[in-house]
Design a protein around this motif. Sequence first.
Motif, short mmCIF file in Angstrom:
data_model
loop_
_atom_site.label_atom_id
_atom_site.label_comp_id
_atom_site.label_asym_id
_atom_site.label_seq_id
_atom_site.Cartn_x
_atom_site.Cartn_y
_atom_site.Cartn_z
N ASN A 6 -38.25 -6.92 26.93
CA ASN A 6 -39.63 -6.44 26.79
C ASN A 6 -40.27 -6.40 28.17
OD1 ASN A 6 -41.06 -8.98 27.42
ND2 ASN A 6 -40.19 -9.70 25.48
N ARG A 7 -41.38 -5.71 28.27
CA ARG A 7 -41.97 -5.45 29.59
C ARG A 7 -42.42 -6.73 30.29
NH1 ARG A 7 -43.25 -1.00 32.27
NH2 ARG A 7 -44.89 -1.04 33.86
N GLU A 8 -42.98 -7.68 29.56
CA GLU A 8 -43.46 -8.91 30.19
C GLU A 8 -42.31 -9.72 30.75
OE1 GLU A 8 -46.56 -9.84 30.97
OE2 GLU A 8 -46.98 -7.79 30.29
N LEU A 9 -41.20 -9.78 30.03
CA LEU A 9 -40.02 -10.49 30.55
C LEU A 9 -39.46 -9.78 31.76
CD1 LEU A 9 -37.91 -12.69 30.46
CD2 LEU A 9 -36.67 -11.36 28.71
N LEU A 10 -39.44 -8.44 31.71
CA LEU A 10 -38.97 -7.67 32.85
C LEU A 10 -39.83 -7.94 34.08
CD1 LEU A 10 -37.15 -5.54 34.14
CD2 LEU A 10 -38.64 -3.77 33.17
N LYS A 11 -41.14 -7.99 33.89
CA LYS A 11 -42.04 -8.30 35.01
C LYS A 11 -41.74 -9.68 35.58
CE LYS A 11 -46.44 -7.48 34.70
NZ LYS A 11 -47.81 -7.38 34.13
N SER A 12 -41.50 -10.64 34.70
CA SER A 12 -41.21 -12.00 35.16
C SER A 12 -39.90 -12.05 35.95
CB SER A 12 -41.11 -12.95 33.95
OG SER A 12 -42.35 -13.06 33.30
N ILE A 13 -38.90 -11.31 35.49
CA ILE A 13 -37.62 -11.28 36.20
C ILE A 13 -37.80 -10.67 37.59
CG2 ILE A 13 -35.33 -10.24 36.23
CD1 ILE A 13 -35.41 -10.41 33.13
N VAL A 14 -38.46 -9.52 37.66
CA VAL A 14 -38.68 -8.84 38.94
C VAL A 14 -39.50 -9.72 39.87
CG1 VAL A 14 -39.86 -6.89 40.04
CG2 VAL A 14 -38.45 -6.51 38.00
N GLU A 15 -40.54 -10.32 39.35
CA GLU A 15 -41.40 -11.20 40.13
C GLU A 15 -40.60 -12.39 40.67
OE1 GLU A 15 -45.83 -12.91 39.33
OE2 GLU A 15 -44.33 -13.31 37.79
N GLY A 16 -39.81 -13.01 39.81
CA GLY A 16 -39.03 -14.17 40.21
C GLY A 16 -37.98 -13.86 41.25
N VAL A 17 -37.31 -12.72 41.10
CA VAL A 17 -36.29 -12.32 42.07
C VAL A 17 -36.91 -12.08 43.44
CG1 VAL A 17 -34.66 -10.49 42.69
CG2 VAL A 17 -34.68 -11.39 40.35
N ASP A 41 -38.46 2.46 35.23
CA ASP A 41 -39.11 1.28 34.66
C ASP A 41 -39.27 0.19 35.72
OD1 ASP A 41 -39.48 2.34 32.17
OD2 ASP A 41 -37.66 1.48 31.30
N ILE A 42 -38.25 0.01 36.55
CA ILE A 42 -38.33 -0.97 37.63
C ILE A 42 -39.47 -0.61 38.58
CG2 ILE A 42 -37.16 -1.90 39.67
CD1 ILE A 42 -35.99 -3.03 37.17
N ARG A 43 -39.53 0.66 38.96
CA ARG A 43 -40.57 1.13 39.88
C ARG A 43 -41.96 0.92 39.28
NH1 ARG A 43 -38.66 5.60 40.35
NH2 ARG A 43 -37.50 5.35 42.30
#
Length: 201
Positions: A6-17, A41-43
């Motif tokens: 989901n988008r919130e988890l994706l944001k957390s992953i990108v943010e954490g990396v 989606d990443i962008r």
Amino acid sequence: MCAPLNRELLKSIVEGVIFAVQDPVTLDSLSRVVDGVSAEDIRSVVAELEDEYAQRNRGFVLTRVAGGYQFRSLPAIAGWILEMRRTKPSRLSRAALETLSIVAYNQPVTKHQIEQIRGVESSGPLRSLLERELIVVVGRRDIAGRPLLYGTSKRFLEVFGLPDLVSLPPLPEMETLTEPPDSLPLEESDQVLNTEPHSDE
């Protein structure tokens, strides 16, 4: 992965990396890490994070630099962070700054071309800039003697907070040039990274 993110988890992953990696993180590398998510989606997620951090009015922001993304402190609080670290910003001499400017705006460029523009011998400033990893050897010119060609490095973009070379500020008109001071501070664009910077000693 077993299920779509989901988008919130994706944001957390990108943010954490981005937070965990010292060097700027590119969109391509994020796409490789987050398998099964489109580059678009990443962008989109990175752009959303940029906006969120810019609006939070906190001590750091997500910034596009050196072809990737990196968390950096606000320029306004750099003094306090440096005091906490009890370090002084590295400084570039006027000769090194002149040489770096010539390389940045004329690359690839040879030592002889640099000296023609500066009017003085430039081995010392070139050596200093190479040691600081602000410039690199990018090849050899195809003439007699095959002199080395110099260009700016990824480190140069990081230090001056530039996303790419196209973002270099335009050169001022000659009549507006003023005499620079004997040395100028080199302060990661007045920002302090969230991880330890490369040593300039």
